[in-house]
Design an enzyme around this catalytic site. Structure first.
Site: not given
Ligand code: PYC
Length: 328
Positions: A99, A251
């Site tokens: 992530c 992202c």
């Protein structure tokens, strides 16, 4: 004053945590309180978490203590050498591979707690070691795991949308990336974009389109080059995450997957900076280098601390493990 009765003051679990947001997307670093996770590697520990201890993820991420947008980051001792920390990321749907925004949040949290200073730090994750650099101005650059395009120009028939074409790429998670020209991707469009991307994900699943080794494609990324008010091009994306919430940030793993596609198409040169805007207008900067024939992305952004506290579970709480998860 008499002491509070135990049904008011009793506590069965305490989990210290720090919340932050990176370009608008929240991360909750859990500093302790989980059971011991068996395993020689972070990947094995992630499997153990999913198999035997998933309630701890749901406690952190689901309502009433969490929410569908939040990414949890369980801080663990590293298993790989020379790492400052180990981490397992997860959200409301399950574990994540890597992530990007979460790593910015983790590094900023460790700095906020005085555990690290500016400089380069290796972090152990279930998909490999990543290096993060905390800059003097608070920005964090994440040298992600290698990214690559797995399938090009895949066609899928999507209910209500017809034929949709896109690339399947890995950036630490699996993405289906769809070019949408100069389409406007803005806050007013979120309901529509969410509906479309969820339909695309369902269609990919129904058609059996997967990442390498049959891995589920759980992130859908729409990419646009919108006109800004000066007539210039702005690279915006809309990323649908596995649990049905859209990414408020651009992202990190999605930007990495995008860089891999741009590199494969010869549209971005090594070292050239790609400014990736999110649907809320926040920005990550990405660039890559070729190493051993692979694209190595570096994503830079900034995280800010928002809350420090303790998650508390009291005896008898019917929603101790999250709404929809049976109490013990
Ligand atoms: O920044 O890589 C990322 C990410 C994945 C899911 C939400 N954010």
């Amino acid at each position: 004053m008499s002491p509070a009765p135990s049904f008011v003051s009793g506590v069965t679990h305490r989990l210290p945590f720090v919340d932050s947001h990176s370009a608008g997307e929240p991360t909750r670093v859990v500093l302790g309180g989980f059971p011991e996770l068996p395993g020689e590697t972070l990947a094995q520990q992630r499997r153990a978490l999913s198999r035997d201890f998933d309630r701890w993820r749901t406690l952190v991420n689901l309502e009433p203590r969490g929410n569908e947008v939040l990414v949890g980051a369980l801080l663990l001792p590293p298993k790989a050498p020379d790492c400052v920390a180990g981490v397992i990321y997860f959200n409301n749907a399950g574990p994540l591979g890597m992530c990007g925004h979460g790593t910015m949040g983790l590094v900023s949290t460790l700095a906020y707690l005085g555990r690290i200073g500016p400089g380069e730090h290796r972090i152990d994750t279930p998909v490999g070691v990543v290096t993060a650099t905390l800059h003097d101005d608070g920005r964090v650059s994440v040298a992600n795991v290698p990214a690559y395009r797995h399938l090009q120009n895949v066609s899928v028939t999507v209910k209500g949308l017809g034929e949709v074409r896109g690339d399947v790429a890995w950036g630490g998670n699996w993405f289906f990336l769809v070019e949408v020209g100069d389409r406007r991707l803005g806050l007013d469009d979120i309901a529509q974009l969410s509906d479309e991307t969820l339909r695309i994900r369902r269609a990919l699943k129904a058609a059996g389109v997967t990442g390498a080794g049959g891995a589920e494609i759980d992130h859908i990324e729409l990419s646009s080059t919108m006109q800004d008010k000066n007539g210039g091009g702005v690279h915006r994306n809309f990323v649908m995450c596995p649990g049905g919430a859209y990414d408020r940030s651009p992202c990190g793993t999605g930007t990495s997957a995008k860089l891999a596609c741009l590199a494969a198409d010869g549209k971005l040169q090594p070292g050239q900076v790609w400014r990736q805007e999110s649907v809320i207008g926040s920005v990550f900067e990405g660039q890559y280098s070729w190493q051993g024939g692979q694209v190595h992305p570096v994503i830079t952004g900034r995280a800010f601390i928002t809350v420090q506290g303790e998650l508390i579970v009291q005896p008898g709480d019917p929603f101790a493990w999250g709404i929809g998860v049976a109490a013990e």
